[in-house]
Design a protein around this motif. Structure first.
Motif, short mmCIF file in Angstrom:
data_model
loop_
_atom_site.label_atom_id
_atom_site.label_comp_id
_atom_site.label_asym_id
_atom_site.label_seq_id
_atom_site.Cartn_x
_atom_site.Cartn_y
_atom_site.Cartn_z
N ARG A 133 -2.29 -8.17 1.62
CA ARG A 133 -1.15 -7.32 1.38
C ARG A 133 -1.65 -5.83 1.01
O ARG A 133 -0.95 -4.96 1.37
CB ARG A 133 -0.59 -7.83 -0.04
N ALA A 134 -2.83 -5.70 0.42
CA ALA A 134 -3.17 -4.20 0.20
C ALA A 134 -3.47 -3.58 1.57
O ALA A 134 -2.85 -2.23 1.66
CB ALA A 134 -4.33 -4.21 -0.63
N TYR A 135 -4.12 -4.16 2.50
CA TYR A 135 -4.23 -3.33 3.67
C TYR A 135 -2.87 -3.25 4.48
O TYR A 135 -2.51 -1.97 4.78
CB TYR A 135 -5.17 -4.28 4.69
N ASP A 136 -2.04 -4.05 4.42
CA ASP A 136 -0.54 -3.87 5.23
C ASP A 136 -0.03 -2.57 4.07
O ASP A 136 0.73 -2.00 4.80
CB ASP A 136 -0.01 -5.29 5.11
N GLN A 137 -0.03 -2.83 3.01
CA GLN A 137 0.71 -1.84 2.26
C GLN A 137 0.27 -0.55 2.66
O GLN A 137 0.95 0.71 2.74
CB GLN A 137 0.59 -1.66 0.60
N ILE A 138 -0.98 -0.04 2.66
CA ILE A 138 -1.74 1.21 2.83
C ILE A 138 -1.12 1.64 4.24
O ILE A 138 -0.68 2.68 4.40
CB ILE A 138 -3.31 1.16 2.68
N LEU A 139 -1.17 0.80 5.12
CA LEU A 139 -1.31 1.01 6.39
C LEU A 139 0.19 1.23 6.93
O LEU A 139 0.59 2.00 7.70
CB LEU A 139 -1.62 0.15 7.42
N SER A 140 1.16 0.40 6.35
CA SER A 140 2.44 0.37 6.59
C SER A 140 3.29 1.85 6.01
O SER A 140 4.05 2.30 6.70
CB SER A 140 3.28 -0.93 6.29
#
Length: 338
Positions: A133-140
């Protein structure tokens, strides 16, 4: 400096046009582009060496090299590879799972600014503390703001998913590989080709990406494959081979690349071209694969009458000076670092 000139090319080709190459049961007749390939390699390496030495421009008198962007003769010398080797693979934990995770994460996007975004926001990029979720949030969030996250060179990694592809799916692919034990399977592979086939079995990773990723992972100290072990020609290299040898080379492109690597010194000597390699390291299979891709582009201007496979007729990227100093730090196992 090495200068590519039409006059010199004509005089040399007059002596070599009748020569043929016997390979894989076929007789190949080199075109004008074949000798241009070696001249391009010599001239492009001279530019790299001049820049590394801190010499002022101009680094070449060749107008095509001056006006258009071409990668280095050695893949590991390119800026993105230098970032991968120096800032990703050999920085941080040297546990193999962590190296695999960092390497694939970096290469799936293949963009330095995306890696910098993640390290800035997360502090440390590591599998041990991975949170989807952290990676997806940053990249999205970055993507929603119009930030470019992927390199154009690796756009296949997104298209392979079809419509609806997103950074979430990209991160999901890597998570899938990690939880399925892919790092261990790659490390246990007996040959470079076996390691490649492990990666090839996953969505969005076709033959081109699987080979490129294998080469990237092989920069790490844990993998000991020679870069002369195996090659998988990409679309650009196939175009370059078609221009060098015509249709007779269709289907045996990997054999052509190996021939280029094995006979390089012969052809540099035949054409009286200076080429000292990368601190003495000859061109490897991956370098010849990339070289053929670059000569495909070069020939669009130098030899527009000789067709490739794609039908492309112009070089899309113009040269823009990157004022940052060049780095030249290579996998320590190569023995090239001072």
């Amino acid at each position: 400096m090495v200068i590519l000139t039409q006059d010199r090319e004509t005089s040399v080709l007059a002596d070599t046009a009748s020569e043929t190459v016997r390979l894989s049961g076929r007789v190949l007749q080199p075109t004008r582009v074949f000798d241009t390939c070696w001249r391009f390699a010599s001239a492009r390496q001279a530019v790299y060496e001049a820049r590394l030495a801190g010499l002022a421009q101009p680094w070449t008198d060749d107008p095509i090299l001056s006006q258009h962007r071409f990668t280095n003769c050695y893949r590991a010398a390119d800026r993105v590879s230098q970032t991968l080797i120096g800032d990703v693979i050999y920085q941080g934990s040297q546990d193999w799972d962590e190296i695999f995770f960092r390497t694939l994460l970096f290469k799936i996007f293949n963009r330095e600014s995306t890696w910098q975004l993640l390290t800035r926001e997360l502090g440390e990029v590591c599998w041990d503390a991975y949170d989807y979720r952290a990676y997806d949030q940053i990249l999205s969030a970055a993507f929603a703001k119009g930030r470019r996250l992927y390199s154009a060179a690796y756009i296949v990694s997104r298209r392979s998913w079809g419509r609806g592809a997103s950074t979430a799916i990209t991160c999901g692919l890597l998570e899938m590989m990690m939880t399925a034990g892919v790092p261990g399977r790659v490390l246990e592979a007996a040959t470079m080709r076996e390691a490649y086939e492990v990666l090839l079995g996953y969505p969005a990773i076709g033959p081109f990406l699987a080979y490129q990723f294998t080469v990237d992972l092989n920069y790490a100290s844990q993998m000991a494959f020679s870069e002369m072990d195996f090659v998988m020609p990409g679309p650009g290299a196939r175009d370059g081979i078609r221009k060098c040898f015509g249709r007779s080379a269709d289907g045996i492109e990997a054999d052509v690349i190996r021939y280029m690597a094995d006979s390089q010194q012969e052809h540099f000597a035949r054409l009286d071209l200076p080429f000292h390699g990368l601190k003495g390291r000859p061109l490897q299979l991956i370098d010849c694969q990339n070289l053929l891709c670059e000569v495909d582009k070069y020939a669009r201007v130098a030899h527009p009458e000789i067709a490739g496979i794609s039908g492309r007729s112009r070089i899309e990227q113009s040269y823009r000076l990157d004022a940052r100093p060049l780095r030249a730090w290579f996998p320590p196992k190569w023995g090239l670092n001072d």
